[in-house]
Design a protein around this motif. Structure first.
Motif, PDB file in Angstrom:
ATOM      1  N   SER A 187       0.831  -1.215   0.000  1.00 31.10           N
ATOM      2  CA  SER A 187       0.000   0.000   0.000  1.00 31.10           C
ATOM      3  C   SER A 187       0.859   1.255   0.000  1.00 31.10           C
ATOM      4  N   SER A 188       1.927   1.244   0.795  1.00 34.00           N
ATOM      5  CA  SER A 188       2.790   2.427   0.898  1.00 34.00           C
ATOM      6  C   SER A 188       3.483   2.746  -0.421  1.00 34.00           C
ATOM      7  N   LEU A 189       3.607   1.750  -1.296  1.00 36.72           N
ATOM      8  CA  LEU A 189       4.242   1.932  -2.603  1.00 36.72           C
ATOM      9  C   LEU A 189       3.229   2.254  -3.702  1.00 36.72           C
ATOM     10  N   GLY A 190       1.950   2.338  -3.332  1.00 32.50           N
ATOM     11  CA  GLY A 190       0.920   2.678  -4.308  1.00 32.50           C
ATOM     12  C   GLY A 190       0.199   1.488  -4.905  1.00 32.50           C
ATOM     13  N   GLY A 191       0.597   0.262  -4.500  1.00 33.48           N
ATOM     14  CA  GLY A 191      -0.064  -0.923  -5.005  1.00 33.48           C
ATOM     15  C   GLY A 191      -1.317  -1.259  -4.209  1.00 33.48           C
ATOM     16  N   GLN A 192      -2.066  -2.245  -4.701  1.00 35.54           N
ATOM     17  CA  GLN A 192      -3.260  -2.721  -4.011  1.00 35.54           C
ATOM     18  C   GLN A 192      -2.981  -4.131  -3.483  1.00 35.54           C
ATOM     19  N   PRO A 193      -2.740  -4.270  -2.178  1.00 35.15           N
ATOM     20  CA  PRO A 193      -2.441  -5.602  -1.634  1.00 35.15           C
ATOM     21  C   PRO A 193      -3.628  -6.540  -1.775  1.00 35.15           C
ATOM     22  N   THR A 194      -3.325  -7.777  -2.196  1.00 38.00           N
ATOM     23  CA  THR A 194      -4.347  -8.805  -2.358  1.00 38.00           C
ATOM     24  C   THR A 194      -3.906 -10.035  -1.575  1.00 38.00           C
ATOM     25  N   PRO A 195      -4.225 -10.093  -0.275  1.00 37.11           N
ATOM     26  CA  PRO A 195      -3.757 -11.221   0.543  1.00 37.11           C
ATOM     27  C   PRO A 195      -4.489 -12.508   0.202  1.00 37.11           C
ATOM     28  N   LEU A 196      -3.721 -13.559  -0.087  1.00 33.57           N
ATOM     29  CA  LEU A 196      -4.284 -14.854  -0.449  1.00 33.57           C
ATOM     30  C   LEU A 196      -3.402 -15.966   0.096  1.00 33.57           C
ATOM     31  N   PRO A 197      -3.992 -17.100   0.493  1.00 26.88           N
ATOM     32  CA  PRO A 197      -3.174 -18.257   0.878  1.00 26.88           C
ATOM     33  C   PRO A 197      -2.427 -18.805  -0.328  1.00 26.88           C
ATOM     34  N   TRP A 198      -1.315 -19.496  -0.059  1.00 27.07           N
ATOM     35  CA  TRP A 198      -0.433 -19.982  -1.112  1.00 27.07           C
ATOM     36  C   TRP A 198      -1.169 -20.826  -2.154  1.00 27.07           C
ATOM     37  N   ALA A 199      -2.060 -21.677  -1.721  1.00 27.03           N
ATOM     38  CA  ALA A 199      -2.728 -22.610  -2.634  1.00 27.03           C
ATOM     39  C   ALA A 199      -3.560 -21.893  -3.700  1.00 27.03           C
ATOM     40  N   GLU A 200      -3.890 -20.622  -3.477  1.00 25.62           N
ATOM     41  CA  GLU A 200      -4.756 -19.899  -4.406  1.00 25.62           C
ATOM     42  C   GLU A 200      -3.997 -18.953  -5.336  1.00 25.62           C
ATOM     43  N   VAL A 201      -2.675 -18.866  -5.177  1.00 29.66           N
ATOM     44  CA  VAL A 201      -1.935 -17.820  -5.873  1.00 29.66           C
ATOM     45  C   VAL A 201      -1.901 -18.031  -7.388  1.00 29.66           C
ATOM     46  N   TYR A 202      -1.549 -19.223  -7.836  1.00 25.67           N
ATOM     47  CA  TYR A 202      -1.428 -19.475  -9.280  1.00 25.67           C
ATOM     48  C   TYR A 202      -2.733 -19.131  -9.996  1.00 25.67           C
ATOM     49  N   THR A 203      -3.844 -19.615  -9.464  1.00 24.32           N
ATOM     50  CA  THR A 203      -5.145 -19.371 -10.101  1.00 24.32           C
ATOM     51  C   THR A 203      -5.488 -17.892 -10.081  1.00 24.32           C
ATOM     52  N   ALA A 204      -5.143 -17.208  -8.990  1.00 27.55           N
ATOM     53  CA  ALA A 204      -5.423 -15.769  -8.898  1.00 27.55           C
ATOM     54  C   ALA A 204      -4.652 -14.997  -9.961  1.00 27.55           C
ATOM     55  N   LEU A 205      -3.406 -15.380 -10.211  1.00 29.75           N
ATOM     56  CA  LEU A 205      -2.605 -14.731 -11.248  1.00 29.75           C
ATOM     57  C   LEU A 205      -3.127 -15.094 -12.640  1.00 29.75           C
ATOM     58  N   GLN A 206      -3.555 -16.330 -12.784  1.00 36.82           N
ATOM     59  CA  GLN A 206      -4.042 -16.814 -14.080  1.00 36.82           C
ATOM     60  C   GLN A 206      -5.347 -16.130 -14.484  1.00 36.82           C
ATOM     61  N   THR A 207      -6.212 -15.884 -13.508  1.00 33.15           N
ATOM     62  CA  THR A 207      -7.538 -15.323 -13.791  1.00 33.15           C
ATOM     63  C   THR A 207      -7.586 -13.808 -13.671  1.00 33.15           C
ATOM     64  N   GLY A 208      -6.504 -13.192 -13.200  1.00 32.69           N
ATOM     65  CA  GLY A 208      -6.480 -11.745 -13.067  1.00 32.69           C
ATOM     66  C   GLY A 208      -7.025 -11.229 -11.763  1.00 32.69           C
ATOM     67  N   VAL A 209      -7.328 -12.108 -10.817  1.00 35.51           N
ATOM     68  CA  VAL A 209      -7.719 -11.645  -9.479  1.00 35.51           C
ATOM     69  C   VAL A 209      -6.588 -10.808  -8.882  1.00 35.51           C
ATOM     70  N   ALA A 210      -5.351 -11.211  -9.170  1.00 32.89           N
ATOM     71  CA  ALA A 210      -4.168 -10.433  -8.802  1.00 32.89           C
ATOM     72  C   ALA A 210      -3.355 -10.166 -10.066  1.00 32.89           C
ATOM     73  N   ASP A 211      -2.762  -8.967 -10.159  1.00 31.71           N
ATOM     74  CA  ASP A 211      -1.906  -8.645 -11.300  1.00 31.71           C
ATOM     75  C   ASP A 211      -0.520  -9.245 -11.136  1.00 31.71           C
ATOM     76  N   GLY A 212      -0.065  -9.318  -9.880  1.00 32.03           N
ATOM     77  CA  GLY A 212       1.281  -9.788  -9.636  1.00 32.03           C
ATOM     78  C   GLY A 212       1.432 -10.332  -8.236  1.00 32.03           C
ATOM     79  N   GLN A 213       2.673 -10.656  -7.876  1.00 28.04           N
ATOM     80  CA  GLN A 213       2.970 -11.209  -6.567  1.00 28.04           C
ATOM     81  C   GLN A 213       4.444 -10.968  -6.263  1.00 28.04           C
ATOM     82  N   MET A 214       4.870 -11.348  -5.058  1.00 30.76           N
ATOM     83  CA  MET A 214       6.277 -11.204  -4.695  1.00 30.76           C
ATOM     84  C   MET A 214       6.742 -12.448  -3.953  1.00 30.76           C
ATOM     85  N   ASN A 215       7.893 -12.958  -4.379  1.00 34.04           N
ATOM     86  CA  ASN A 215       8.475 -14.150  -3.785  1.00 34.04           C
ATOM     87  C   ASN A 215       9.944 -14.247  -4.190  1.00 34.04           C
TER      88      ASN A 215
END
Length: 345
Positions: A187-215
C-alpha cells in the motif's frame, strides 16, 4: 467439536494413516513445496532429514513426508502440529504469523544488505535467532528445529507491467501473504495488496484476481509463475524466514538419544535447505530459466532507495502500533544483529 471440524479431522487422520509401517515411531513432516529436493529448499530439508533419521535409527523411526500442502493451508498445519495430529512442519512466515504475529519484524523493506548477512542473522545460532526462537517457543508451545530464509530475496512479478520504479506500483494488485506488514508495504508503494493463501496464488494470477505477486526466485521458478506472469522485477526488497517446528510433547516423549538424533538431523537438513536455495539461484533452474519466458529487469540502487524511503516508515509504524514496545524491542534487536554481521562482510 463441530461436525465440519470432526469431518476434517477424520479426513486428515485417514490421509496420515495411509502407508503406515511397523516402525516403532512415526514422524509426520509437512511442508508447502515440491517433494523434489532439487526444486525447493524445504523439499531438500525433508529428504535429508528423513534419510538421516531413518538410517541412523535403523528404521525404528519412520519419517512420512507430506509435501505440496497436502495436509492443508500453512496455518492449519501449524494448528495440527500444536494439537499433536501432525508431528512437524516447515512453514512460511505467513503461516507462522497467525500463531506468532511478531514474525512481522522481518518485514522491514531493504533491512538486509546481502544474502550473507541474512544467512547469518536468520539462523538459530545467531544472537537474534536465539532470542526470536525462545520467544516463539514460549508463546506458541512449539519446538523450533530450524530457522532459515525462504529461498532468497523477494522479487516482484506482474502480468500487467514491469516494475522499474515506485510509480510502476501504482494500482497494481499484488498478492501478498496474509501479513499486515506485507499489505502495508505494498500500500505504501501505491499498489493494491491482495492477501491470499499460497494454494490460491497461481489461479489468482491466471484469472487476473491479482496482477502480480512477490516471492524469492526459487519459489517463482518451482511455482511456474512464468506461465501466468510476463514480467519479473529484481528488487531484493524483502527476505523472510521459513520456520521448522515440532510438537513439543512428541519431542519430549522421545528418549534422550532420539531427541539428539532429531535435532542433529534437522540442523544438517536446514543447512542443506539453505544451500539448495543458493544452488537454485546460481543455476539455470533459477533466474536464467525464468528469463527465457519472462521479461526481467533489475531495479537500480537509486530506485531501491526510493522504495525503502516510501515503505520503511509505514511498516515500522505498523509494527509499533500493532506490537508495541515488545515488537519494537525485537525489531531493534534484529536490526542490531544485521549491523553486527554487516561489519563481517
Amino acid at each position: 467439536m463441530s461436525l465440519l471440524k470432526y469431518a476434517s479431522a477424520a479426513l486428515i487422520g485417514a490421509c496420515l494413516a495411509t502407508g503406515a509401517t511397523a516402525a516403532d515411531i512415526t514422524l509426520r513432516l509437512a511442508h508447502l513445496n515440491p517433494d523434489d529436493p532439487f526444486a525447493s529448499h524445504s523439499g531438500a530439508m525433508a529428504a535429508v532429514f528423513a534419510s538421516l533419521v531413518e538410517s541412523n535409527s535403523n528404521g525404528r523411526i519412520e519419517v512420512q513426508v507430506f509435501p505440496n500442502g497436502q495436509l492443508g493451508k500453512d496455518n492449519e498445519v501449524i494448528d495440527q502440529v500444536r494439537s499433536g495430529l501432525v508431528e512437524s512442519t516447515i512453514s512460511s512466515s505467513g503461516g507462522i504469523a497467525q500463531h506468532y504475529p511478531l514474525v512481522g519484524v522481518f518485514d522491514i523493506p531493504f533491512a538486509f544488505p546481502n544474502i550473507g548477512v541474512a544467512s547469518k542473522v536468520i539462523d538459530t545460532d545467531s544472537s537474534f535467532g536465539e532470542a526470536f526462537v525462545a520467544d516463539l517457543e514460549d508463546k506458541t508451545g512449539l519446538e523450533v528445529l530450524g530457522l532459515l530464509d525462504s529461498g532468497g530475496f523477494f522479487a516482484f512479478t506482474s502480468g500487467k507491467a514491469p516494475i522499474t520504479s515506485v510509480e510502476d506500483m501504482e494500482g497494481q494488485r499484488i498478492r501478498t501473504m496474509t501479513l499486515p506488514t506485507h499489505e502495508t508495504m505494498v500500500s505504501s508503494l501505491g499498489g493494491q495488496p491482495t492477501p491470499l493463501p499460497w494454494a490460491e496464488v497461481y489461479t489468482a494470477l491466471q484469472t487476473g484476481v491479482a496482477d502480480g505477486q512477490m516471492n524469492p526466485v526459487p519459489i517463482i521458478a518451482f511455482a511456474k509463475f512464468d506461465e501466468v506472469q510476463k514480467y519479473l522485477s529484481v528488487t531484493n526488497h524483502l527476505i523472510t524466514p521459513y520456520i521448522w517446528t515440532m510438537n513439543a510433547e512428541f519431542l519430549d516423549g522421545l528418549s534422550a538419544e532420539d531427541q539428539y538424533l532429531i535435532r542433529w538431523a534437522a540442523d544438517v537438513a536446514t543447512d542443506a535447505g539453505r544451500a539448495m536455495s543458493r544452488v537454485i539461484e546460481a543455476s539455470d533452474r533459477g533466474l536464467p530459466a525464468l528469463a527465457e519466458k519472462m521479461e526481467v529487469n533489475v531495479v537500480t540502487p537509486e530506485e531501491q532507495a526510493r522504495f525503502a524511503e516510501a515503505a520503511q516508515p509505514a511498516v515500522r509504524a505498523l509494527i509499533e502500533d500493532s506490537y508495541g514496545a515488545e515488537g519494537m524491542a525485537l525489531l531493534d534487536a534484529m536490526l542490531a544483529s544485521i549491523e553486527e554481521e554487516r561489519g563481517n562482510f
